[in-house]
Design a protein around this motif. Structure first.
Motif, PDB file in Angstrom:
ATOM      1  N   ARG A 290      -9.123   7.411  -8.235  1.00  0.00           N
ATOM      2  CA  ARG A 290      -7.687   7.502  -8.506  1.00  0.00           C
ATOM      3  C   ARG A 290      -7.222   8.845  -9.296  1.00  0.00           C
TER       4      ARG A 290
ATOM      5  N   TYR B 140      -3.951   3.307  -1.102  1.00  0.00           N
ATOM      6  CA  TYR B 140      -3.753   2.682  -2.404  1.00  0.00           C
ATOM      7  C   TYR B 140      -2.848   1.643  -2.569  1.00  0.00           C
ATOM      8  N   ASN B 141      -3.859   0.352  -2.839  1.00  0.00           N
ATOM      9  CA  ASN B 141      -3.309  -0.861  -3.420  1.00  0.00           C
ATOM     10  C   ASN B 141      -2.310  -0.792  -4.577  1.00  0.00           C
ATOM     11  N   VAL B 142      -1.249  -1.395  -4.392  1.00  0.00           N
ATOM     12  CA  VAL B 142      -0.203  -1.212  -5.480  1.00  0.00           C
ATOM     13  C   VAL B 142      -0.245  -2.341  -5.900  1.00  0.00           C
TER      14      VAL B 142
ATOM     15  N   ASN C  48      -6.489  -4.177  -9.525  1.00  0.00           N
ATOM     16  CA  ASN C  48      -6.629  -2.751  -9.303  1.00  0.00           C
ATOM     17  C   ASN C  48      -8.191  -2.387  -9.490  1.00  0.00           C
TER      18      ASN C  48
ATOM     19  N   PRO D  91      -8.323   7.774   0.883  1.00  0.00           N
ATOM     20  CA  PRO D  91      -8.042   6.392   0.569  1.00  0.00           C
ATOM     21  C   PRO D  91      -6.770   5.917   0.977  1.00  0.00           C
TER      22      PRO D  91
ATOM     23  N   THR E  54       0.806  -1.181  -0.031  1.00  0.00           N
ATOM     24  CA  THR E  54      -0.101   0.064  -0.063  1.00  0.00           C
ATOM     25  C   THR E  54       0.800   1.109  -0.272  1.00  0.00           C
TER      26      THR E  54
ATOM     27  N   SER F   6     -10.728  -1.182  -6.429  1.00  0.00           N
ATOM     28  CA  SER F   6     -11.550   0.215  -6.402  1.00  0.00           C
ATOM     29  C   SER F   6     -12.978   0.087  -6.708  1.00  0.00           C
TER      30      SER F   6
ATOM     31  N   SER G 231      -8.458   2.194  -2.656  1.00  0.00           N
ATOM     32  CA  SER G 231      -8.362   2.459  -4.366  1.00  0.00           C
ATOM     33  C   SER G 231      -7.149   1.596  -4.686  1.00  0.00           C
ATOM     34  N   SER G 232      -6.468   2.059  -5.965  1.00  0.00           N
ATOM     35  CA  SER G 232      -5.349   1.103  -6.694  1.00  0.00           C
ATOM     36  C   SER G 232      -4.582   1.830  -7.696  1.00  0.00           C
ATOM     37  N   ILE G 233      -3.352   1.473  -7.814  1.00  0.00           N
ATOM     38  CA  ILE G 233      -2.606   2.271  -8.846  1.00  0.00           C
ATOM     39  C   ILE G 233      -1.256   1.035  -9.151  1.00  0.00           C
TER      40      ILE G 233
ATOM     41  N   GLN H 155      -4.358   9.589 -12.285  1.00  0.00           N
ATOM     42  CA  GLN H 155      -3.852   8.348 -12.695  1.00  0.00           C
ATOM     43  C   GLN H 155      -4.488   8.128 -14.128  1.00  0.00           C
TER      44      GLN H 155
END
Length: 418
Positions: free
Chosen positions: A337, A259-261, A185, A257, A145, A189, A172-174, A340
């Motif tokens: 996001r 962010y899940n990577v 991702n 949020p 994260t 999200s 969320s996620s990136i 992004q």
């Protein structure tokens, strides 16, 4: 019979568009409101900031782990630490963690897991990490994260309310570079994060997700510490429930949020992850609820109905449902996001994701064994864990002398029910 089944499936698919539309509305409304509302102001009036210990269990080297750790080393909050954990020195994450401690010695520390008290590998580490933590706010943070600069300040501000017992963050996620990571991702999200937001907006229900979860030490101790969930796989779900049901405190979903990577996950790895997740999820909720939640993934119902009895009308339902799902996912993906880019293959990724998730969901109706980072575990109701292989008959305890494992399982079941 086939005609009736086809019509039923198509009707379910069409109905599923309604909760999707509601979810999209609540997410967009929340984002619009937050963009125009000033952040709350702390009531500390210059007093000492709450100390926060970030507990970060590591297992293997996640995508861009060094950058993930760097994010937490430079948050700018005046009183915090990051306590990194690995099971032992053979874990590939050990050297990465050592390098982080060398680079940021004033912020980061490394702890090796002490013993193996339970069946949940993450909780085993958290037991060690919480014992080593210096501060009274314990923040569980997954290794994959990243967070924004005001992450810790919001947590401290929220805990100024003594009725708050637990805080988690919308997900969320990136970072996606492969199709598998893009689907991962998208799910984080548009399902996890969007579900947290919609539950809060629609029903004032705060869903606790362990990717980022903070507790007061006193609250954790009142629940029996992490030791009390050492044989539970969905420890975040159980702790969140206990905070409200046993202690009468609130669980809060934060504004910002986490962010899940996910960068380089394969499609196979994505599928295996959500096969496991569906099994865990089904053990935490009643089967009727698990069945009803499938309506948030209506496209497979439309496809099955069309395969049973192809027609122009059925194809129209497929097209309409597919369009609605794509609009839902892409809009939420962009909203959660900001800044992004949205990959060009996002639309086909949405459709493939939904088909694979439906298969994983179907498996979750019946399967009860999972493989979590190399650990094979059997999951029972309430996500209680049992060893993967039953004990030999001759070694089983008599009814008059139950094992500690059985007593723990019964106690956990009582607490979950209560």
């Amino acid at each position: 019979m086939i005609h009736a089944l086809s019509h039923t499936l198509l009707a379910l698919a069409a109905f599923g568009v309604i909760p999707l539309a509601a979810q999209l509305f609540f997410v967009l409304r929340r984002q619009w409101t937050l963009s125009r509302a000033p952040a709350p102001v702390s009531n500390r009036n210059g007093g000492s900031p709450l100390g926060i210990s970030i507990l970060k269990p590591l297992c293997g080297v996640d995508d861009d782990l060094e950058a993930n750790l760097a994010c937490f080393a430079t948050l700018g909050y005046p009183a915090y630490e990051v306590v990194l954990g690995v099971k032992d020195t053979r874990d590939p994450a050990y050297e990465v963690a050592r390098a982080a401690v060398t680079r940021w010695p004033g912020v980061m520390r490394l702890e090796l897991q002490q013993g193996e008290p339970g069946l949940n590998p993450k909780v085993n580490q958290l037991i060690t990490l919480s014992g080593a933590a210096r501060y009274d706010i314990l923040l569980i943070s997954d290794s994959n994260t990243r967070v924004g600069p005001d992450y810790l300040e919001e947590i401290a501000r929220t805990f100024e309310d003594p009725k708050v017992g637990c805080i988690s963050h919308p997900v969320s996620s990136i970072g996606e570079q492969t199709l598998g990571s893009l689907m991962d991702n998208l799910y984080q999200s548009t399902t996890t994060g969007a579900g947290q937001i919609a539950a809060k907006q629609a029903a004032n229900q705060d869903i606790v997700v362990g990717k980022s979860m903070a507790l007061r030490r006193s609250v954790l101790e009142a629940l029996g510490g992490f030791y009390s969930v050492r044989n539970v796989l969905a420890e975040d779900f159980v702790i969140g429930r206990w905070v409200s049901r046993r202690l009468g405190l609130r669980s809060v979903v934060a504004r910002a949020p986490v962010y899940n990577v996910s960068q380089k996950k394969s499609v196979t790895a994505f599928f295996k992850r959500y096969v496991r997740w569906c099994i865990i999820h089904h053990t935490c909720i009643p089967t009727p609820v698990y069945l009803a939640q499938s309506l948030l993934n209506p496209l497979p119902y439309a496809l099955l109905g069309t395969l049973l009895e192809p027609s122009l009308r059925a194809l129209g339902v497929v097209g309409g449902v597919a369009l609605a799902k794509v609009v839902h996912d892409v809009a939420i993906f962009r909203a959660l996001r900001p800044g992004q880019a949205t990959p060009a293959i996002t639309v086909p990724a949405v459709l493939l994701k939904d088909v694979l998730l439906f298969v994983a969901w179907g498996n979750g109706l019946f399967a009860r064994s999972v493989d979590w980072r190399g650990n094979k575990l059997r999951v029972m109701d309430g996500s209680r864990l049992l060893p993967p292989t039953p004990a030999p008959v001759e070694s089983l305890p008599t009814p008059q002398a139950k094992s500690q494992a059985e007593a723990d399982a019964e106690r956990t079941e009582e607490l979950l029910a209560g």
